[in-house]
Design a protein around this motif. Structure first.
Motif, PDB file in Angstrom:
ATOM      1  N   PHE A 130      -2.855   7.138   1.920  1.00 50.65           N
ATOM      2  CA  PHE A 130      -3.739   6.664   2.983  1.00 50.65           C
ATOM      3  C   PHE A 130      -5.044   6.115   2.417  1.00 50.65           C
ATOM      4  CE2 PHE A 130      -7.029   7.429   6.222  1.00 50.65           C
ATOM      5  CZ  PHE A 130      -6.480   6.708   7.274  1.00 50.65           C
ATOM      6  N   GLN A 131      -5.485   6.682   1.283  1.00 56.03           N
ATOM      7  CA  GLN A 131      -6.755   6.279   0.678  1.00 56.03           C
ATOM      8  C   GLN A 131      -6.663   4.964  -0.093  1.00 56.03           C
ATOM      9  OE1 GLN A 131      -9.464   8.036   1.295  1.00 56.03           O
ATOM     10  NE2 GLN A 131      -8.309   9.583   2.439  1.00 56.03           N
TER      11      GLN A 131
ATOM     12  N   LYS B 230       0.826  -1.203   0.000  1.00 55.97           N
ATOM     13  CA  LYS B 230       0.000   0.000   0.000  1.00 55.97           C
ATOM     14  C   LYS B 230       0.863   1.258   0.000  1.00 55.97           C
ATOM     15  CE  LYS B 230      -3.360   2.502   2.875  1.00 55.97           C
ATOM     16  NZ  LYS B 230      -4.292   2.424   4.030  1.00 55.97           N
ATOM     17  N   TRP B 231       1.904   1.282   0.838  1.00 58.46           N
ATOM     18  CA  TRP B 231       2.720   2.472   1.038  1.00 58.46           C
ATOM     19  C   TRP B 231       4.027   2.372   0.266  1.00 58.46           C
ATOM     20  CZ3 TRP B 231       0.465   6.276   3.905  1.00 58.46           C
ATOM     21  CH2 TRP B 231      -0.600   5.912   4.733  1.00 58.46           C
ATOM     22  N   PRO B 232       4.376   3.376  -0.523  1.00 64.84           N
ATOM     23  CA  PRO B 232       5.687   3.379  -1.191  1.00 64.84           C
ATOM     24  C   PRO B 232       6.797   3.687  -0.197  1.00 64.84           C
ATOM     25  CG  PRO B 232       4.537   5.426  -1.680  1.00 64.84           C
ATOM     26  CD  PRO B 232       3.579   4.575  -0.877  1.00 64.84           C
TER      27      PRO B 232
ATOM     28  N   ASP C  23      -1.807   4.841 -10.148  1.00 58.96           N
ATOM     29  CA  ASP C  23      -1.767   3.556  -9.444  1.00 58.96           C
ATOM     30  C   ASP C  23      -2.242   3.747  -8.005  1.00 58.96           C
ATOM     31  OD1 ASP C  23      -0.663   2.469 -11.720  1.00 58.96           O
ATOM     32  OD2 ASP C  23       1.400   2.482 -10.963  1.00 58.96           O
ATOM     33  N   ASN C  24      -3.013   2.818  -7.496  1.00 54.99           N
ATOM     34  CA  ASN C  24      -3.410   2.872  -6.076  1.00 54.99           C
ATOM     35  C   ASN C  24      -2.717   1.755  -5.289  1.00 54.99           C
ATOM     36  OD1 ASN C  24      -4.772   0.686  -7.076  1.00 54.99           O
ATOM     37  ND2 ASN C  24      -6.786   1.301  -6.299  1.00 54.99           N
TER      38      ASN C  24
ATOM     39  N   GLU D 207       8.634  15.496  -0.884  1.00 53.80           N
ATOM     40  CA  GLU D 207       7.568  15.399   0.108  1.00 53.80           C
ATOM     41  C   GLU D 207       6.849  14.060   0.001  1.00 53.80           C
ATOM     42  OE1 GLU D 207       3.772  18.096   1.660  1.00 53.80           O
ATOM     43  OE2 GLU D 207       4.545  18.340  -0.379  1.00 53.80           O
ATOM     44  N   TYR D 208       6.613  13.444   1.157  1.00 51.02           N
ATOM     45  CA  TYR D 208       5.908  12.165   1.187  1.00 51.02           C
ATOM     46  C   TYR D 208       4.412  12.442   1.305  1.00 51.02           C
ATOM     47  CZ  TYR D 208       5.046   7.253   2.272  1.00 51.02           C
ATOM     48  OH  TYR D 208       4.622   5.951   2.229  1.00 51.02           O
ATOM     49  N   GLN D 209       3.655  12.094   0.264  1.00 52.16           N
ATOM     50  CA  GLN D 209       2.227  12.422   0.194  1.00 52.16           C
ATOM     51  C   GLN D 209       1.393  11.346   0.898  1.00 52.16           C
ATOM     52  OE1 GLN D 209       1.756  12.826  -4.086  1.00 52.16           O
ATOM     53  NE2 GLN D 209       2.275  14.987  -4.000  1.00 52.16           N
ATOM     54  N   TRP D 210       1.520  11.298   2.205  1.00 53.20           N
ATOM     55  CA  TRP D 210       0.856  10.253   2.977  1.00 53.20           C
ATOM     56  C   TRP D 210      -0.665  10.327   2.861  1.00 53.20           C
ATOM     57  CZ3 TRP D 210      -2.609  11.799   6.593  1.00 53.20           C
ATOM     58  CH2 TRP D 210      -2.527  13.127   7.029  1.00 53.20           C
ATOM     59  N   TRP D 211      -1.198  11.549   2.759  1.00 53.49           N
ATOM     60  CA  TRP D 211      -2.659  11.692   2.657  1.00 53.49           C
ATOM     61  C   TRP D 211      -3.209  11.058   1.378  1.00 53.49           C
ATOM     62  CZ3 TRP D 211       1.060  15.445   2.299  1.00 53.49           C
ATOM     63  CH2 TRP D 211       1.222  16.045   1.040  1.00 53.49           C
ATOM     64  N   LYS D 212      -2.379  11.004   0.354  1.00 52.61           N
ATOM     65  CA  LYS D 212      -2.774  10.383  -0.914  1.00 52.61           C
ATOM     66  C   LYS D 212      -2.705   8.854  -0.799  1.00 52.61           C
ATOM     67  CE  LYS D 212      -1.282  10.164  -5.751  1.00 52.61           C
ATOM     68  NZ  LYS D 212      -0.295  10.678  -6.732  1.00 52.61           N
TER      69      LYS D 212
END
Length: 414
Positions: free
Chosen positions: A85-86, A69-71, A269-270, A78-83
């Motif tokens: 997270f979904q 899920k997480w790269p 990609d999700n 910047e690490y786009q965690w909010w993106k």
């Protein structure tokens, strides 16, 4: 024969000159010693760190990609965690889908972890890392078995309650006993120990968890205990050696995952496709900076030491001008005089270099926790090579000036 005699004479002259002015010699050697120590100490530290990191990364496999899920991020913006997270978690059904569709995969594994789980055997207990995995995990990753065996395909297919435990788990739960064939409890369920992993020891990086405190069990058994609320997994896929850069495998994984999740062509990609090599490359960048710092710090010290050696050689030429005149009047060639003084400068620099290497050798006995310092032959050779070059550069001008002296004028010198 003549060359050997000249070499011996040069060595004798150099040794006598150094021994007769011991204090001056030691002060001049100090710069070279500190410089070589700084360079070789940094190289030794970097090599030891790199070896430790690579040993750690060997447990997550070579030529392996992870679908998660997480790269993974190593400071590249910047690490786009909010993106992220979904995003949905990878599932066991997606693992089954990939395992049947992938053509460029040598092996594929579904796995998950549960930390701080108490495992027991009688009155003995400890907190362990539980890893559930599928059959091909030993192809994906290094699983060195000291005692017992690996899982069978049937044990994995039916999710049998069997376990491969780490060395610390074996020592704590079965002190002075043979663990293989005995039972331990995980979440009040009995698991039979079928294997004990080789002790890895402490490490700076424990990617995927320290195997010494790990209990590996079939994914089916793991899922029954821990996946009632959060059935998510990591998917690890090993590519073929012929797939340079794993480009074909990554492209196939991306296409299949997008198809499975019904993503449109313009949608991002999700899911993430992570590579252990990215961690190694990020750490290698740090090692390069450390190495450069060692060269800079050591370079200044060596430069000072080189000037010190050059100064000694000019003084030595001045003090032995009369002897040089006598040697030349007796038929000594210019190259013989040149070689004598150049040999003396190299010997002087090598003594300083050896002192610096010896200090690094003593440093290698220091306890640095999980980091074991090892002074390699390559670093010793590098130190001696740098010392020799400094000796040549520092001694060439004084040696050349000595070889060009007029014998008549030299003999009359006071």
């Amino acid at each position: 024969m003549k060359f050997l005699r000249q070499t011996y004479e040069s060595f004798r002259f150099a040794w006598e000159a150094l021994r007769s002015n011991m204090l001056r010699t030691m002060l001049s050697l100090l710069g070279v010693t500190i410089g070589i120590f700084a360079i070789i100490a940094v190289f030794t530290l970097v090599d030891s760190l790199e070896r430790n990191v690579r040993d750690s990364l060997s447990f997550i496999g070579d030529k392996v990609v992870y679908v998660q899920k997480w790269p993974w991020s190593f400071g590249g913006g910047e690490y786009q965690w909010w993106k992220y997270f979904q995003r949905p978690e990878p599932t066991y059904k997606e693992y089954r889908f990939l395992s049947t569709k992938l053509e460029n995969a040598k092996a594929i594994v579904a796995m998950d972890f549960k930390g701080r789980v108490t495992v027991k055997n009688g009155n003995n207990s400890m907190a362990s890392l539980i890893q559930g995995t599928t059959f091909e995990y030993n192809i994906i990753s290094d699983v060195p078995i000291d005692q017992g065996r690996y899982f069978t395909q049937q044990e994995m297919d039916v999710g049998r309650n069997v376990a491969i435990i780490g060395s610390d788990v074996a020592d704590n739960l079965f002190p002075g006993q043979e663990p293989v064939g005995k039972s331990l409890k995980i979440n009040s369920l009995n698991f039979v120990v079928i294997g004990v992993q080789h002790k890895k020891g402490e490490s700076i990086i424990n990617v995927g968890g320290n195997p010494d405190i790990k209990c590996m069990i079939p994914y089916g058994a793991f899922s029954k205990m821990f996946h009632s609320l959060n059935p998510s997994i990591d998917i690890a896929i090993k590519g073929y050696d012929t797939d340079e850069g794993l480009l074909e495998l990554e492209s196939e994984i991306r296409g299949l995952m997008r198809t499975r999740r019904g993503l449109r062509p313009l949608q991002d990609d999700n899911f993430a496709i992570n590579r252990p090599e990215a961690a190694a490359q990020a750490i290698s960048g740090i090692f390069i900076v450390l190495t450069l710092a060692g060269w800079v710090i050591g370079g200044f010290s060596i430069l000072i030491g080189g000037f010190g050696i050059a100064n000694i050689m000019f003084v030595s030429v001045k003090e032995r001008t009369n002897i040089i005149g006598i040697q030349k009047s007796l038929g000594a060639k210019n190259y013989v005089i040149l070689f004598q003084f150049l040999f003396e400068a190299i010997l002087l620099s090598l003594v300083g270099g050896l002192a610096g290497i010896f200090l690094v050798y003593l440093l290698s006995f220091m306890s640095l926790g999980s980091l074991e310092l090892q002074l390699t032959a390559a670093n010793i050779t590098l130190g001696l090579g740098v010392s020799s070059v400094i000796g040549i550069l520092a001694g060439i001008i004084p040696a050349f000036s000595a070889s060009r002296l007029d014998p008549v004028i030299a003999i009359r010198a006071k």
